[in-house]
Design an enzyme around this catalytic site. Sequence first.
Site, PDB file in Angstrom:
ATOM      1  N   CYS A 132       0.178   2.638  -4.665  1.00  0.00           N
ATOM      2  CA  CYS A 132      -0.571   3.836  -5.011  1.00  0.00           C
ATOM      3  C   CYS A 132       0.223   5.098  -4.693  1.00  0.00           C
ATOM      4  O   CYS A 132       1.094   5.099  -3.821  1.00  0.00           O
ATOM      5  CB  CYS A 132      -1.886   3.877  -4.227  1.00  0.00           C
ATOM      6  SG  CYS A 132      -3.052   2.597  -4.690  1.00  0.00           S
TER       7      CYS A 132
ATOM      8  N   HIS B 223       0.832  -1.198   0.000  1.00  0.00           N
ATOM      9  CA  HIS B 223       0.000   0.000   0.000  1.00  0.00           C
ATOM     10  C   HIS B 223       0.871   1.255   0.000  1.00  0.00           C
ATOM     11  O   HIS B 223       1.894   1.320   0.681  1.00  0.00           O
ATOM     12  CB  HIS B 223      -0.904   0.041   1.235  1.00  0.00           C
ATOM     13  CG  HIS B 223      -2.113  -0.832   1.135  1.00  0.00           C
ATOM     14  ND1 HIS B 223      -2.962  -0.789   0.056  1.00  0.00           N
ATOM     15  CD2 HIS B 223      -2.623  -1.764   1.981  1.00  0.00           C
ATOM     16  CE1 HIS B 223      -3.952  -1.662   0.249  1.00  0.00           C
ATOM     17  NE2 HIS B 223      -3.755  -2.270   1.407  1.00  0.00           N
TER      18      HIS B 223
END
Length: 452
Positions: free
Chosen positions: A217, A161
């Site tokens: 991301c 992440h």
Amino acid sequence: MDGPHARGTRNAGGPQTLQCANCNEKIGVPQGAKIVKCPKCAMSNGVPYHYEGYGQDLGQEQAAVVNEPAPQPTGRKKALLIGCNYPGTSAQLSGCINDVSRMNKMLTTLYSFPPGSIRILTDDGRSRDGLPTRANITEGMRWLTQGAQPGDVLFFHFSGHGGQEEDPTYTEEDGYDETLCPTDFQIAGQIVDTEVLDTLCMPLPAGVKVTAVLDCCHSGTGMDLPFSWMGGMWQEGRWQEETNPCFCAADVQMISGCEDVQCSSDASDRYGQPAGALTSALCDTLEARPVQPYPDLLQGIYQNLQQNGHSQRPQLTSSQAFDMKTKPWNPCGDIVANKNRLLGRQFRKAKHPHRDFGGGFGNMLGSDALLMGAVLPMFLDSNDYGGIMPGFDMDIGDMFGGGDGDLLNADGGGDGGGGGFGDFFGGLLGGDGGFDFGDFGGDGDGDGGDGD
């Protein structure tokens, strides 16, 4: 210049008590505690982490080596590979550990990295080098750079992440720090891009090469490097210097999975196994031609992503504004000489956020009422976080209840069936889980989404 430092505290200036998420009992919080157990109902409650930003001192100094011929490779190679699947949490991903396995295979077979010079951190409990906790990742970055000399080549890969936090120093172009999320980010905090730069790049001398791949991301400028390749066509682009650049002497080149404002997908490889979209596209492209011109590589990655239904655009950032037409992708050679006469951070203009995240994920982690214990990976040793809980055996429903959208009763369902982070944070915003948190494994409707 004084050394940089992270400013993060627990309970400093914050509450000395908190309310139990289960029974509302007021609990005393010992100084420095990360998790406290309710004496009434035995619920384990995470103590909010008060993150105050990463401190980097401004100022520049003359580079010792400028515009001298680049060294020949010494043959010394080291790599740090990190895969975070966040098992047993609402942030769980599927392909990040597979990404590390594939990258490890590619480095050892195509580029002759010695297996003993590769450190691997994965959160499946199987890595000989440990878990990808915040402490282990930062220590791993120091290990990677330790003793590096001109001609050495280093490789850094993160799959997991990524996020953003409002930049308290106003140096970021969009007003936000890009972050990496270690497997214990709910307790230990995220790692901001400036900290990655200071730990992984700034200590290195001219002539050391670092190749980095961030499959997460918001990773476009995820290492805070001063130059970004811009332009509609790779062959016709140009280097754009950041408004508030930070220059280092080493040759650092990073490929990211997407732009700062985009999400990077948790997808599958050509064999149908869960994998990160960027890692799969990069390995597919390099396995066909291990050394190739950067325009060809970037175009090949982008075409691979498009063919597999991904809209994300890979980005290239660098510590040096090298000639894209003459320097190929080669993690083992073609080192770029230092062209930066001044090293360090140059502050030209304060930058403010261009958009409102509704407080941002970093602020949510710091909320006095937000209790995070249940969303840590199940296998983490509770003794590392205060030694006061028997284990993370509760689920999201147990932790937050199935209530009506108030602060602690997210609408994820009281039976622990809440889905992605949309459900998880629904109660925080007084809604039904509709907040857009696609970048943390959920697309706002609680179905988990495909973002990471």
